[in-house]
Design an enzyme around this catalytic site. Structure first.
Site: not given
Length: 318
Positions: A95, A100
């Protein structure tokens, strides 16, 4: 060309991910000739989780250059937005978290999450700082699922600071040697990005670069592109009481998200363009308007277009 995810949030967020017809009818997604809006419910009390959107590209990639021109990103107490890529059979195929953060975070956090035997070093030059070095999601001595992360002190990279300058461009280059992420504010986007001929070697130091004691070819595979905005959950929920700004506003993160709809008016994405390029040996792929650039249009992603250049006429029949 994207699939709307409607299952239980894997990060245990206080969220109700809706399908495409529901998102359309409730105004959570909208599009114009120049941008795409992806938002959340900011009108209703939501005792069972706040309606939101999570979309995943139908196509997966191995290596490439992902260029996202973003005008606005979600932020605010209770939020946990992300723009990222993920492979099947997580975490074995990895990932990449490109954007974020949680709550009123002011700077971006970039992270890899992988299976065991992958760690990063700072032997190459980048402007960010390494927060954690072990990319393994169950690494000893690190918080659960912390991965290997790099943070920046640039307050234009995330949240209110990003939105105040009408955003900019995040460019992520993924090769066998390294995964590098650059950020360019709106007033400093390189001309080669604007004209559809990106040249990473001319961009200078990236904000982050993931490389070191990690065979990226075996840890990062078949990545699909994801946009989402969840609430609370394993990260934002767990740090709620320690957040000096958000914590005092409600006993729990879930309580705040359920009962304060107007707090989420800024919890939306405005996407000007998303372009994915592949290495010359593989064939360049351009995600955009038909005829907009000479790379050939990837039919597997939607025609989100950049407003930085004149849009040519559509060929007959399209």
């Amino acid at each position: 060309m994207f699939t709307f995810f409607t299952g239980h949030d894997p990060t245990n967020g206080f969220v109700d991910y809706v399908d495409q017809p529901t998102a359309n009818s409730t105004g959570l997604i909208e599009s114009t000739w120049s941008s795409v809006y992806i938002g959340v419910d900011h009108t209703n009390m939501t005792p069972n989780g706040r309606p939101s959107v999570r979309i995943t590209s139908n196509k997966s990639y191995n290596y490439g250059l992902i260029v996202l021109d973003l005008e606005h990103m979600p932020y605010g107490c209770g939020t946990w937005p992300a723009f990222w890529t993920v492979g099947p059979n997580w975490p074995n195929n990895g990932e990449i978290d490109i954007i974020e953060g949680v709550h009123d975070q002011t700077t971006n956090l970039m992270t890899l999450h992988t299976s065991d035997n992958c760690s990063i070093t700072n032997e190459n030059m980048f402007t960010g700082s390494i927060s954690t070095t072990n990319c393994f999601v169950n690494a000893p001595g690190q918080s659960n699922n912390a991965g290997c992360s790099i943070h920046t002190t640039n307050t234009q990279t995330y949240g209110a600071g990003f939105d105040a300058i009408t955003g900019g461009v995040y460019a992520t280059e993924w090769t066998s040697d390294a995964i590098s992420i650059w950020f360019f504010p709106r007033n400093a986007i390189p001309g080669d990005i604007r004209n559809g001929h990106p040249s990473p070697q001319s961009w200078g130091e990236p904000v982050s670069q993931f490389q070191g004691a990690c065979d990226l070819d075996s840890h990062i595979k078949d990545q699909q592109i994801v946009f989402d905005n969840t609430f609370c959950g394993d990260w934002a929920g767990n740090v709620w009481t320690s957040d000096a700004t958000c914590g005092p506003q409600a006993a729990t993160c879930n309580d705040f998200v359920a009962n304060n709809p107007h707090a989420f008016t800024d919890a939306y994405w405005t996407i000007n363009s998303l372009r994915v390029y592949q290495d010359q040996a593989q064939r360049h792929v351009h995600v955009g308007y038909p005829g907009h650039a000479p790379w050939g249009v990837d039919p597997h992603l939607p025609p989100w277009v950049s407003c930085h250049a004149p849009i040519p006429p559509l060929p007959a029949g399209i």
